[in-house]
Design a protein around this motif. Sequence first.
Motif: not given
Length: 367
Positions: A193, A217, A242-243, A293
Amino acid sequence: MKIAAIEAVPYAIPYTKPLRFASGEVHTAEHVLVRVHTDEGLTGVADAPPRPFTYGETQASVTGVIERIFAPQLTGMDVLARERIHARLHRTVGNPAAKAAIDMALWDIAGQSLGLPVSRLLGGWSDSMRVAHMLGFDTPERMAAEAERMRDTYGITTFKVKVGQRPVRLDIEVCRALRDALGGEAELYVDGNRGWTASESAAALRELDAIGITLAEELCPADDVLGRRWLVRNCPVPFVADESATTPAEVTRSLLDGAATAISIKTARTGFTHSQRVLFQCEGMGAEVVMGNQIDGQLGTVCTAVFGAAHASSARRPGELSNFLDMSDDLLTEPLAITDGVLAVPDLPGLGVAIDPEKLHRYRQDH
Ligand code: MUC
Ligand code: MG
């Protein structure tokens, strides 16, 4: 069949165990249940989980944009005119979870009206998905114990480990403890993240490679453009966006720019319509995908499984489908069950789920 009304119902259900990760933490599922009603009496449902730390949406912004902008713009439109509906939604920038929930509720209606499961309409590849469990920050001992419990109770053997802490050593110790507890057969991958710099990520990857991971990730920010490109080029495993890649266009840019070599697809932000665009782009460009998720409850998890099971390339890897197990309750009449590491897609028309009216009454926040 026409859209007669769109409802956005804010609700809150606490987690029994908060999920902590490098960009935030979640203690309560403060989501929005989206219901699209038609002039023929059908109702489609989907969940919008606001994630302010990722997309800037909040529960109030999701209900506000649906009630003030999307519902007035879409009411009266043909339920199956998806391209036209998306053109209207596209007039407003951002708001991915609000748009995705409307899209998925419309697919639910399409499936119900045809008497077919949405998963079959999307692609019909499989009727189930293997499950990966996401482990939030905790001590190495507690994270290893949680992973063992997930393996022993639900048969889950793939784990996504949240990393991105400082010093990097904290996460290395966690991954070593997981490998020791689970043995060589378990699959581990990591999600930072954006918590590390490119150089911290590189140092971590040297040690993680020895422990054995299959994906990395968002270890560092995609906005650190050159550092990220260098890291991805030198990464020993596929590097997942991802983001940083939340729309079909961002996915293309990310893959072409060398900011990622694999993509996390989250139906919570791209619904079914745009998730398919992302998936087909990835297939065309030769990039692996993982069904991600967004700290979903059971309704969001069903949507991820419905989509993931529908296509060969989205069903190849286990999907992140188990974090609803950490919620104290849920809204569905029939709870989801994970058995032998697998989640079955409901074999019923539409999404195949129903909302329990008493539970919705108990948890809704607008009365
Ligand atoms: C993930 O894959 O990053 C954490 C924040 C969010 O939006 O989703 C989760 C999981
Ligand atoms: Mg992620």
